[in-house]
Motif scaffolding. Structure first.
Motif, PDB file in Angstrom:
ATOM      1  N   SER A  45      18.827  25.899  -2.890  1.00 41.93           N
ATOM      2  CA  SER A  45      18.418  25.041  -4.005  1.00 41.93           C
ATOM      3  C   SER A  45      16.948  24.656  -3.921  1.00 41.93           C
ATOM      4  O   SER A  45      16.276  24.504  -4.943  1.00 41.93           O
ATOM      5  CB  SER A  45      19.256  23.752  -4.018  1.00 41.93           C
ATOM      6  N   TRP A  46      16.447  24.512  -2.715  1.00 42.52           N
ATOM      7  CA  TRP A  46      15.048  24.108  -2.529  1.00 42.52           C
ATOM      8  C   TRP A  46      14.076  25.112  -3.129  1.00 42.52           C
ATOM      9  O   TRP A  46      12.950  24.759  -3.482  1.00 42.52           O
ATOM     10  CB  TRP A  46      14.750  23.884  -1.052  1.00 42.52           C
ATOM     11  N   LEU A  49      12.061  24.640  -6.442  1.00 43.07           N
ATOM     12  CA  LEU A  49      10.886  23.774  -6.496  1.00 43.07           C
ATOM     13  C   LEU A  49       9.600  24.569  -6.281  1.00 43.07           C
ATOM     14  O   LEU A  49       9.579  25.513  -5.475  1.00 43.07           O
ATOM     15  CB  LEU A  49      10.980  22.683  -5.420  1.00 43.07           C
ATOM     16  N   ARG A  52       8.059  26.091  -2.626  1.00 42.81           N
ATOM     17  CA  ARG A  52       9.034  26.190  -1.533  1.00 42.81           C
ATOM     18  C   ARG A  52       9.273  27.629  -1.095  1.00 42.81           C
ATOM     19  O   ARG A  52       9.450  27.899   0.098  1.00 42.81           O
ATOM     20  CB  ARG A  52      10.353  25.541  -1.916  1.00 42.81           C
ATOM     21  N   ALA A  84      21.586  20.275  -7.078  1.00 40.16           N
ATOM     22  CA  ALA A  84      20.353  19.600  -7.503  1.00 40.16           C
ATOM     23  C   ALA A  84      20.511  18.089  -7.356  1.00 40.16           C
ATOM     24  O   ALA A  84      19.618  17.413  -6.810  1.00 40.16           O
ATOM     25  CB  ALA A  84      20.024  19.971  -8.945  1.00 40.16           C
ATOM     26  N   ARG A  87      20.228  16.688  -3.931  1.00 39.81           N
ATOM     27  CA  ARG A  87      18.865  16.767  -3.398  1.00 39.81           C
ATOM     28  C   ARG A  87      17.858  16.004  -4.264  1.00 39.81           C
ATOM     29  O   ARG A  87      16.662  16.124  -4.070  1.00 39.81           O
ATOM     30  CB  ARG A  87      18.474  18.242  -3.256  1.00 39.81           C
ATOM     31  N   ILE A  89      16.935  16.584  -7.236  1.00 43.57           N
ATOM     32  CA  ILE A  89      16.089  17.504  -7.991  1.00 43.57           C
ATOM     33  C   ILE A  89      16.478  17.398  -9.461  1.00 43.57           C
ATOM     34  O   ILE A  89      17.664  17.455  -9.795  1.00 43.57           O
ATOM     35  CB  ILE A  89      16.274  18.962  -7.506  1.00 43.57           C
ATOM     36  N   ASP A  93      11.366  18.679 -12.015  1.00 43.35           N
ATOM     37  CA  ASP A  93      10.880  19.124 -10.709  1.00 43.35           C
ATOM     38  C   ASP A  93      10.814  20.639 -10.549  1.00 43.35           C
ATOM     39  O   ASP A  93      10.052  21.130  -9.732  1.00 43.35           O
ATOM     40  CB  ASP A  93      11.796  18.581  -9.595  1.00 43.35           C
ATOM     41  N   VAL A  94      11.629  21.372 -11.287  1.00 38.49           N
ATOM     42  CA  VAL A  94      11.824  22.795 -10.999  1.00 38.49           C
ATOM     43  C   VAL A  94      10.732  23.682 -11.601  1.00 38.49           C
ATOM     44  O   VAL A  94      10.030  23.283 -12.525  1.00 38.49           O
ATOM     45  CB  VAL A  94      13.218  23.288 -11.467  1.00 38.49           C
ATOM     46  N   ILE A  95      10.645  24.868 -11.065  1.00 39.06           N
ATOM     47  CA  ILE A  95       9.729  25.908 -11.546  1.00 39.06           C
ATOM     48  C   ILE A  95      10.083  26.245 -12.992  1.00 39.06           C
ATOM     49  O   ILE A  95      11.272  26.284 -13.353  1.00 39.06           O
ATOM     50  CB  ILE A  95       9.887  27.183 -10.682  1.00 39.06           C
TER      51      ILE A  95
END
Length: 120
Positions: A45-46, A49, A52, A84, A87, A89, A93-95
């Protein structure tokens, strides 16, 4: 019948070879003309971002950043809703190009006609 591939990757830096295999298979399938949906769950999941994937390194493997960019360019990348949330997220936050969706969307994808699902 056209075939497509749904790949769920559960591993991240905790299991680098398994993680990289999932991204490699996804990018290779896309390069071969196969529609691909890559699901980021658990520790992977990281990688939804920014930056990462750049931190991930595995000797003698394609850079995860390149593989993720390939999948984002030609396929679909989804971050698991529960993963998400655990964490903290959010969509902010995401790309760009990563969506957040849950089990109903995953089940719908894997039950489609001509779909092959893989879990790493």
């Amino acid at each position: 019948m056209a075939r497509s591939l749904v790949i769920k990757v559960t591993a991240g830096a905790d299991a680098p070879e398994r993680c990289n295999q999932a991204f490699t298979v996804a990018a290779t399938a896309l390069a071969s003309g196969v529609p691909v949906s890559l699901w980021l769950t658990g520790e992977s999941s990281w990688f939804a971002l920014p930056g990462r994937a750049k931190e991930f390194a595995l000797p003698q493997a394609a850079p995860l950043t390149d593989l993720l960019e390939a999948v984002l360019a030609g396929g679909r990348v989804t971050l698991c809703t529960q993963c998400a949330a655990r964490r903290n997220i959010t969509m902010d936050d995401v790309i760009d190009g990563v969506r957040i969706a849950g089990a109903p969307a995953f089940v719908e994808e894997i039950l489609g006609e001509g779909v092959q699902a893989l879990v790493y």
